[in-house]
Scaffold this active site. Structure first.
Site, PDB file in Angstrom:
ATOM      1  N   GLY A 348     -14.613 -13.815   1.022  1.00  0.00           N
ATOM      2  CA  GLY A 348     -14.535 -12.527   1.694  1.00  0.00           C
ATOM      3  C   GLY A 348     -15.204 -11.456   0.869  1.00  0.00           C
ATOM      4  O   GLY A 348     -15.661 -11.683  -0.255  1.00  0.00           O
ATOM      5  N   GLY A 350     -14.893  -7.059   0.097  1.00  0.00           N
ATOM      6  CA  GLY A 350     -14.183  -5.805   0.290  1.00  0.00           C
ATOM      7  C   GLY A 350     -14.930  -4.655  -0.341  1.00  0.00           C
ATOM      8  O   GLY A 350     -16.093  -4.786  -0.760  1.00  0.00           O
ATOM      9  N   GLY A 351     -14.269  -3.502  -0.410  1.00  0.00           N
ATOM     10  CA  GLY A 351     -14.906  -2.314  -0.934  1.00  0.00           C
ATOM     11  C   GLY A 351     -15.276  -2.422  -2.390  1.00  0.00           C
ATOM     12  O   GLY A 351     -16.174  -1.736  -2.865  1.00  0.00           O
ATOM     13  N   PHE A 352     -14.595  -3.303  -3.141  1.00  0.00           N
ATOM     14  CA  PHE A 352     -14.841  -3.403  -4.571  1.00  0.00           C
ATOM     15  C   PHE A 352     -15.668  -4.625  -4.948  1.00  0.00           C
ATOM     16  O   PHE A 352     -15.879  -4.894  -6.123  1.00  0.00           O
ATOM     17  CB  PHE A 352     -13.520  -3.438  -5.341  1.00  0.00           C
ATOM     18  CG  PHE A 352     -12.850  -2.097  -5.414  1.00  0.00           C
ATOM     19  CD1 PHE A 352     -13.598  -0.941  -5.385  1.00  0.00           C
ATOM     20  CD2 PHE A 352     -11.476  -2.009  -5.505  1.00  0.00           C
ATOM     21  CE1 PHE A 352     -12.994   0.304  -5.453  1.00  0.00           C
ATOM     22  CE2 PHE A 352     -10.864  -0.774  -5.584  1.00  0.00           C
ATOM     23  CZ  PHE A 352     -11.621   0.383  -5.558  1.00  0.00           C
ATOM     24  N   GLY A 353     -16.108  -5.408  -3.983  1.00  0.00           N
ATOM     25  CA  GLY A 353     -16.925  -6.564  -4.322  1.00  0.00           C
ATOM     26  C   GLY A 353     -16.551  -7.783  -3.515  1.00  0.00           C
ATOM     27  O   GLY A 353     -15.824  -7.699  -2.524  1.00  0.00           O
ATOM     28  N   VAL A 355     -15.261 -11.983  -3.125  1.00  0.00           N
ATOM     29  CA  VAL A 355     -14.324 -12.976  -3.653  1.00  0.00           C
ATOM     30  C   VAL A 355     -14.866 -14.363  -3.335  1.00  0.00           C
ATOM     31  O   VAL A 355     -15.254 -14.642  -2.197  1.00  0.00           O
ATOM     32  CB  VAL A 355     -12.919 -12.804  -3.044  1.00  0.00           C
ATOM     33  CG1 VAL A 355     -11.969 -13.850  -3.612  1.00  0.00           C
ATOM     34  CG2 VAL A 355     -12.380 -11.403  -3.328  1.00  0.00           C
ATOM     35  N   LYS A 369     -12.815 -12.850  -8.172  1.00  0.00           N
ATOM     36  CA  LYS A 369     -13.131 -11.527  -7.631  1.00  0.00           C
ATOM     37  C   LYS A 369     -14.235 -10.924  -8.496  1.00  0.00           C
ATOM     38  O   LYS A 369     -14.011 -10.534  -9.644  1.00  0.00           O
ATOM     39  CB  LYS A 369     -11.884 -10.640  -7.651  1.00  0.00           C
ATOM     40  CG  LYS A 369     -12.096  -9.229  -7.126  1.00  0.00           C
ATOM     41  CD  LYS A 369     -10.790  -8.450  -7.210  1.00  0.00           C
ATOM     42  CE  LYS A 369     -10.957  -7.019  -6.757  1.00  0.00           C
ATOM     43  NZ  LYS A 369      -9.698  -6.251  -6.897  1.00  0.00           N
ATOM     44  N   ASP A 466      -2.457   0.890  -2.516  1.00  0.00           N
ATOM     45  CA  ASP A 466      -3.459   0.368  -1.576  1.00  0.00           C
ATOM     46  C   ASP A 466      -2.919  -0.854  -0.839  1.00  0.00           C
ATOM     47  O   ASP A 466      -3.616  -1.862  -0.685  1.00  0.00           O
ATOM     48  CB  ASP A 466      -4.753   0.026  -2.308  1.00  0.00           C
ATOM     49  CG  ASP A 466      -5.948  -0.103  -1.357  1.00  0.00           C
ATOM     50  OD1 ASP A 466      -5.866   0.445  -0.237  1.00  0.00           O
ATOM     51  OD2 ASP A 466      -6.950  -0.730  -1.729  1.00  0.00           O
TER      52      ASP A 466
END
Length: 658
Positions: A348, A350-353, A355, A369, A466
């Protein structure tokens, strides 16, 4: 009832720690009503265990009763013990101005009874940080004879493990030393509502408190709310022991080496020592060269919570902890495990990178991650997540195995959870069919227990900031685990509220109003996010985004409207609705509405939430209007945040003016 043996009554005058707005009469009246019902409820329970909750705060009575496992099936003996014990506690008069104690414990034969105004006695045992000080009672006589203390210790360990492994969380044992020392009998028990893992952890914690002096005593007992063990040199339980230990089954001590043999083989020492010393020198030399290369390559040695700077002034971390399960990995190891971050291994983004799934050569599957250099999660957030989650251990928190930091690469390595995240299931019509109502309830309760641990029971007081379905991972049995602690804040035990003057970070749709508009966050901010997640689980829809819900553009306003009109069932996914669980669904909606109330002070704590989820009879407050209620379709004046264009699952940062 044998009240003269092993009876311990510990009066806890807890009412001095918080004010009571109502008279003591109300609490005492509630206590008497509980006393009238608890004996029968305990005796009629198949496990001879019962809890009770009655009344409204601050006069709510929380009670628990457990009969010992050796009288399981003897309903009369169990009921008589609980009845006699709780009535004796209720009828005590501590002082002229009070009618009853606000809390009291009884540990004895053959039942345990506890009541309090504090709902924490009904909270599940926390395997990592159960802070209850155990009650101890010891025989004044000491053990005599070689090896006896070791046999007693073995008896206690085996009894504890047998109790944890048994379905009833109960075990008895006996030890025969094959000497003139009398038989030693043991007993261990946990409340049957906790898992085998938690039972074992609870009992082992008690065993760990037995120091060298106490280990020599001929008998003793230790208790906390959820578990206890006892051993004596006389019979104190009924029936045959469930396990037996004798001296004949103990492993023999290792024979002492003969002096003559030692002397005859002294010539071996220089032959062995010289090559070993040379090998050690070569290893040290290789290690030094490797460390030099790592420093030249700016490889950050993440080793804990102390900041330092490398030779070029770049900030790095120095690990000072002692977590044996946490490792620092080299970048080459991560590349090999993920096949150079192959696209087919991506789980997947997400906003931070991104996985990725990976696997180490020994077969261990991992989730990697890889933080993007442009993600906004810089060194501070990376350090924060490493230091924080490495110190947190709970079955509903994802486990961090290690990390890697080299130049711009910042990598976190977690346990691999095969079922991805919660959003993968609840927002997909086909995959939702895999989650029936009991499983969804278990997921909701698991998230609640994880948050309760963060807010109250961990050594650190943590606000996640979060919490959302994409940060709730699911293991092979669909148990939830909270993840992604990059934005979490840590507080000491006396402070659980903060304010950011720099930026608001998190995900719109899950942010509490006081945080998104003023930068104020607290444990109640996480409670708000938890309430939103309940609505999304029940409905299968996201809280906000492009979808319209009646007159509203978010689930919260729509849910409130349906609740007020007593049409709450219209909020719920049709696959969940049935006569058998409609009452449970209504309670979940009530809890969710309490969690998303506009005023943070009106929201319950996670301890309150766990209590409400675990009790079908607990009286709940009527919720007040939720936050963002005025965000309606076509209402251009309403604004929830500084960026009204953000979508529901986008992690953003918004500047807060000072």
């Amino acid at each position: 009832m044998a009240s003269s043996i092993g009876v311990v009554i510990l009066q806890l005058l807890l009412f001095i720690t918080q004010p009571f707005t109502a008279s003591a009469d109300v609490f005492c009246d509630n206590l008497k009503l509980v006393a009238a019902k608890l004996p029968n409820n305990t005796a009629s329970s198949p496990s001879h265990f019962a809890t009770a909750t009655l009344g409204q705060s601050p006069d709510t009575v929380y009670a628990m009763a457990l009969c010992r496992g050796d009288i399981l099936g003897n309903d009369t003996a169990c009921g008589d013990c609980v009845n006699g014990t709780i009535n004796r506690l209720v009828n005590q008069t501590p002082s002229p101005q009070d009618q009853c104690y606000k809390a009291s414990y009884y540990y004895g034969d053959p039942c345990t009874v506890i009541y309090s105004f504090n709902l924490s006695i009904l909270a599940p045992f926390n395997a990592t940080v159960d802070d209850d000080e155990p009650f101890e009672k010891w025989n004044i006589k000491n053990v005599t004879g070689d090896g006896i203390a070791g046999l007693v210790r073995r008896l206690l360990v085996d009894t504890v493990e047998s109790a944890a492994a048994s379905n009833g969380r109960f075990a008895t044992g006996v030890m025969d030393s094959r000497t003139t020392f009398p038989l030693v009998r043991s007993l261990a028990q946990c409340t049957p509502d906790i898992s085998a893992q938690d039972c074992g952890a609870c009992l082992r914690r008690l065993l760990g408190t037995v120091n060298a002096t106490m280990a020599l005593r001929m008998g003793g007992q230790l208790h906390v709310v959820r578990c206890y063990f006892r051993y004596e040199t006389y019979p104190f339980y009924t029936g045959e022991p469930m396990l037996k230990i004798d001296a004949a089954s103990a492993p023999p001590p290792a024979p002492a080496p003969k002096h003559k043999d030692n002397m005859s083989k002294l010539w071996i020492i220089p032959v062995v020592a010289v090559p070993l010393a040379a090998a050690a020198f070569l290893c040290l030399l290789c290690y030094y060269r490797r460390l030099t290369r790592q420093r030249k390559g700016k490889l950050t040695r993440l080793q804990g919570s102390r900041r330092a700077q490398d030779s070029e002034g770049e900030e790095q971390l120095v690990w000072e902890g002692n977590n044996s399960d946490f490792s620092v990995f080299e970048f080459e190891q991560v590349l090999e495990a993920t096949n150079n971050f192959a696209e087919e291994n991506k789980l997947g983004e997400g906003g931070f990178g991104s996985v990725y799934k990976g696997q180490f050569p020994e077969g261990l599957e991992i989730a990697v991650k890889r933080l993007a250099s442009h993600s906004g999660q810089g060194f501070v957030e990376f350090k924060n997540e490493v230091q924080l989650i490495a110190k947190l251990q709970h079955r509903n928190l994802v486990r961090l195995l290690g990390c890697c930091s080299q130049e711009d690469e910042k990598i976190l390595i977690y346990e691999y959870l095969p079922n991805k995240s919660l959003d993968f299931f609840i927002f997909d019509e086909n995959k939702r069919a895999l989650l029936d109502w009991p499983k969804l309830v278990a997921i909701i309760e698991g998230i609640a227990h994880g948050l309760l641990y963060l807010h109250k029971h961990s050594r650190l007081r943590v606000i996640h900031r979060d919490l959302k379905p994409s940060n709730i991972l699911l293991d092979s049995e669909m148990n939830p685990k909270i993840s992604d602690f990059g934005l979490a804040k840590i507080f000491d035990s006396n402070n659980t509220e903060g304010n950011t003057t720099r930026r608001v970070v998190g995900t719109y749709g899950y942010m509490a109003p006081e945080y998104s508009s003023q930068g104020v966050f607290s444990i109640k901010s996480d409670v708000f996010s938890f309430g939103v997640i309940i609505f999304e689980i029940l409905s299968g829809n996201r809280n906000s985004g492009s979808q319209q819900y009646g007159d509203f553009i978010n689930l919260l306003g729509y849910a409130w409207q349906l609740w007020e009109e007593e049409r709450w069932i219209d909020l719920v996914d049709a696959s969940l609705v049935s006569k058998s669980n409609s009452r449970e669904i209504m309670r979940c909606i009530n809890i969710a509405l309490l969690c998303v109330q506009e005023n943070a002070a009106d929201r319950p704590t996670m301890a309150d939430v766990v209590a409400m989820l675990s009790s079908e009879t607990m009286i709940m407050d009527e919720p007040k209007k939720p936050a963002y209620f005025n965000i309606r379709v076509g209402n251009e004046e309403a604004s929830t945040t500084s960026d009204s264009r953000s979508i529901n699952d986008m992690t953003i940062s918004a500047t807060i003016p000072r």
